[in-house]
Design an enzyme around this catalytic site. Structure first.
Site, mmCIF file in Angstrom:
data_model
loop_
_atom_site.group_PDB
_atom_site.id
_atom_site.type_symbol
_atom_site.label_atom_id
_atom_site.label_comp_id
_atom_site.label_asym_id
_atom_site.label_seq_id
_atom_site.Cartn_x
_atom_site.Cartn_y
_atom_site.Cartn_z
ATOM 1 N N THR A 214 0.881 -0.624 -0.626
ATOM 2 C CA THR A 214 0.517 -0.201 0.235
ATOM 3 C C THR A 214 0.838 1.497 0.184
ATOM 4 O O THR A 214 2.201 1.317 0.392
ATOM 5 C CB THR A 214 -0.734 0.200 1.321
ATOM 6 O OG1 THR A 214 0.028 -0.496 2.555
ATOM 7 C CG2 THR A 214 -2.138 -0.738 1.040
ATOM 8 N N ASP A 215 0.232 2.444 -0.168
ATOM 9 C CA ASP A 215 1.326 3.756 -0.146
ATOM 10 C C ASP A 215 0.950 4.553 1.022
ATOM 11 O O ASP A 215 0.918 5.457 1.480
ATOM 12 C CB ASP A 215 0.195 4.668 -1.505
ATOM 13 C CG ASP A 215 0.129 4.466 -2.652
ATOM 14 O OD1 ASP A 215 1.102 3.666 -3.311
ATOM 15 O OD2 ASP A 215 -0.954 4.023 -2.985
ATOM 16 N N SER B 71 1.735 8.666 4.920
ATOM 17 C CA SER B 71 0.860 8.645 3.999
ATOM 18 C C SER B 71 1.550 8.502 2.700
ATOM 19 O O SER B 71 2.426 10.453 2.973
ATOM 20 C CB SER B 71 -0.298 9.785 3.774
ATOM 21 O OG SER B 71 -0.588 9.222 2.575
ATOM 22 N N ARG B 72 2.196 7.855 2.142
ATOM 23 C CA ARG B 72 3.304 8.173 1.116
ATOM 24 C C ARG B 72 3.138 8.866 -0.326
ATOM 25 O O ARG B 72 3.731 9.774 -0.885
ATOM 26 C CB ARG B 72 4.077 6.793 0.494
ATOM 27 C CG ARG B 72 5.000 5.715 1.708
ATOM 28 C CD ARG B 72 5.036 4.188 1.322
ATOM 29 N NE ARG B 72 5.163 3.318 2.217
ATOM 30 C CZ ARG B 72 4.768 2.167 1.995
ATOM 31 N NH1 ARG B 72 4.355 1.773 0.784
ATOM 32 N NH2 ARG B 72 4.296 2.345 3.004
ATOM 33 N N VAL B 73 2.040 9.458 -0.052
ATOM 34 C CA VAL B 73 1.124 9.547 -1.588
ATOM 35 C C VAL B 73 1.846 11.992 -0.492
ATOM 36 O O VAL B 73 1.780 12.401 -1.233
ATOM 37 C CB VAL B 73 -0.151 10.101 -2.009
ATOM 38 C CG1 VAL B 73 -0.366 11.484 -2.539
ATOM 39 C CG2 VAL B 73 -0.121 8.908 -2.934
#
Lengths: 131, 515
Positions: free
Chosen positions: B347-348, B373-375
């Site tokens: 997941t991101d 949250s990698r975004v």
């Protein structure tokens, strides 16, 4: 488990030796069985049963079961078998069955292929279509 | 009458001459929901196999002389020697707009007694995820309505954000809150109150859950008016493992249809630990070799191929998106177990919920340190970005200092200020379940916090002050809130108005103890 795996492997090799041009050679099968029964190599019973299973499956591939609602009669039977031979390009053994449940027409099974031209099948498809 | 007869006759005529060819096999062994079939020489992997009595199975193991078929129903009436046949179809499910507001099973059949579902298309359950060319980067936010998430762990459309935590820490609640928030926004947009808002449809997939839980969630969604935008796919704990295994893929197929129409979808998988368990059960009865924790070797691929199907498509492909919120349950907070690490790496980002925080009354019990949250801020509106920039840092410093502060009472001014600010942010982020907060109110309260308007409110009264401020702003300052909603940014003008509004409120605010 290991034994049964070995037996499977040996049985596969034996089958390979018995099948010539897509047909099982009866005399080779007999020779293989004789050799196994007299020599009694390690785990031979497992090999024989695995071999029997594979031979049965191989034979089924060229065995036709022809079911019909009413008995077909000699000439029709012969022409069906001849047609199948032409289609598969090999010797086909045949077995004729009388099955009134088909209502009419014929159902031919060779190995795992089934050609169904019976009235019963058509009615069922009609029912599926109309839903 | 004559029309019907004509149709019937033409149907009969079309059937007249044809002889059908099919591929059949014979049941050799059956048990534990798995049948071993001999024959079926033309079978495909994942093909549907028809058993007598209208039962279907899925061909999963193609061996040398046998085919392992998992039954999708009760196999009590299947006997050795029964003839089965291939259908030539991979597993497909009905999809379409009619699915909204409905509860279906893993095969897309309705379970809610609301009648037949008119399908717009049939979609394959297993599908290869969109490639690189078809995608674009995630940049549009999903407003979850949960202040802590929107401010610190933003989720974007097309992102995959894992919700992870022990049992009873509020994982499902976060997902349900998000769905309710989407419904509220969709409704506001339909009424013309929300500018430039693309609706998000939701799919909730319940895998191996208790039916009473699913019923409760459906009721909650109905009460909140969210069910009309939502499809629930459920395979309860009592269903065969095969159907539990299929449920998330079915949900995904339903979502993909919306995505292909250029629309946005949010899909919740509740939960993937139970999905992995169902798959393990199936693999073990199929006698596939087992690996770590007895899961089969392809358990990573099981989840990666599912979650990769979430995407944000490029404008050329219609610009649709599918956001996934998979849920994974941990045992005693252990995130390094097999399935959690797998899904974390796919997941991101993840939202990690902690039992300790939950019982301290910090709900949602989001652990700020472990959640990410990698975004990142690419998926935040300007307004939120402006007011929440340092919040995560403030909270991290607060947690660090909190441990020190327990030992000494003499603290310098700066430390004291950090502690005070931290304690107030924690209070601010506490939120009741099923009550998502709209963007403009989140921005306003965070702005007030950043600008020190909560500093003179006692920590225990921060929540009360926040609620009253929200009420004040939404009832008395509707126009300002409307501007903030439309602009989605704090311009100089909005900033000044916000300052006046908050000061106005603070002048009249009285805490419950009358201070």
């Amino acid at each position: 488990m290991k034994g049964s795996k070995d037996a499977q492997r040996i049985a596969r090799q034996l089958l390979k030796a018995t099948v010539e041009n897509g047909e099982v050679n009866g005399s080779t099968v007999k020779a293989v069985l004789r050799k196994l029964a007299t020599g009694k190599p390690r785990g031979y019973l497992g090999v024989i049963s695995a071999y029997a299973h594979l031979v049965r499956l191989e034979l089924e591939k060229s065995h036709a079961v022809i079911e019909s609602a009413s008995p077909l009669g000699g000439t029709l039977e012969a022409s069906v078998v001849a047609d199948l031979k032409g289609k598969y390009g090999k010797q086909i053994t045949s077995e004729f069955k009388h099955n009134p449940e088909l209502l009419g027409g014929m159902r031919v099974r060779v190995g795992s292929d089934v050609w169904d031209g019976s009235v019963r099948n058509r009615l069922e498809r009609l029912r599926e279509k109309i839903g | 009458m004559s029309n019907i007869l004509q149709e019937l006759e033409s149907e009969i005529a079309s059937l007249k001459t044809s002889v059908t060819k099919s591929n059949v096999g014979v049941v050799r062994e059956i048990g534990d929901g798995v049948a071993k079939i001999e024959g079926l020489s033309d079978v495909m992997l994942n093909e549907m196999i028809e058993f007598p009595g209208g039962l279907y199975g899925l061909a999963l193991n193609l061996e040398e002389t046998e085919v392992g078929v998992v039954l999708m129903g009760s196999g009590l009436n299947i006997k050795e020697g029964d003839e089965v046949r291939t259908t030539g179809r991979l597993l497909q499910v009905p999809v379409g707009r009619d699915m909204l507001g409905r509860t279906v099973d893993a095969l897309g059949a309705p379970l809610d007694g609301k009648g037949e579902i008119k399908a717009d298309a049939q979609y394959p359950v297993e599908k290869i995820a969109p490639g690189i060319i078809a995608r674009q980067s995630v940049s549009v936010p999903v407003q979850t309505g949960i202040q802590a998430i929107d401010a610190m762990i933003p989720v974007g459309r097309g992102q995959r954000e894992l919700i992870i935590g022990d049992r009873q820490t509020g994982k499902t609640t976060i997902a349900v809150d998000t769905i309710i928030s989407q419904a509220n926004q969709n409704r506001a947009a339909a009424e013309g109150k929300l500018k430039d808002h693309k609706p998000i449809y939701c799919i909730y997939v319940a895998i191996g859950q208790k039916l009473s839980n699913v019923a409760r969630i459906i009721q909650t969604l109905e009460n909140a008016g969210a069910m009309e935008y939502t499809t629930v796919v459920t395979e309860a704990a009592s269903e065969p493992a095969c159907k539990q295994y299929l449920a998330p893929y079915t949900g995904c197929a339903i979502g993909e249809w919306f995505m292909d129409q250029g629309e946005d979808v949010l899909i919740v998988f509740d939960d993937l630990s139970k999905h992995a368990v169902a798959y393990r059960e199936m693999s073990l009865v199929l006698r596939r070799p087992s690996g770590r924790e007895a899961y089969p070797g392809d358990v990573f691929y099981l989840h990666s191929r599912l979650l990769e199907r979430s995407a944000r498509l490029s404008e050329k492909e219609g610009g649709g998106s599918m956001t996934a919120l998979p849920i994974v349950e941990t045992q005693a907070g252990d995130v390094s177990a097999y399935i959690p690490t797998n899904v974390i790496s796919i997941t991101d980002g993840q939202i990690f919920l902690e039992t300790d925080l939950f019982y301290q009354g910090i709900r949602p019990a989001i652990s700020v340190g472990l959640s990410v949250s990698r975004v990142g801020s690419a998926a935040q509106t300007k307004a939120i970005k402006k007011v929440s920039g340092t919040t995560k840092l403030d909270l991290a410093q607060y947690r660090e200092l909190q441990a020190f502060a327990q030992f000494g009472s003499d603290l310098d001014e700066k430390t004291k200020a950090t502690l005070d600010r931290g304690a107030r942010i924690v209070e601010l982020f506490k939120q009741n379940q099923y009550s998502p907060i709209p963007l403009e109110l989140q921005v306003s309260t965070l702005w007030a916090m950043q600008n020190g308007h909560f500093d003179d409110v006692a920590v225990e009264h921060v929540k009360d002050c926040q609620l009253k401020m929200e009420e004040f702003l939404s009832t008395r300052k509707d126009e300002l809130m409307g501007k903030l909603r439309d602009e989605k940014a704090i311009t100089d003008e909005i900033g000044a108005e916000l300052k006046t509004a908050v000061e106005d409120f603070k002048n009249n605010y009285k805490s419950p103890t009358g201070e």
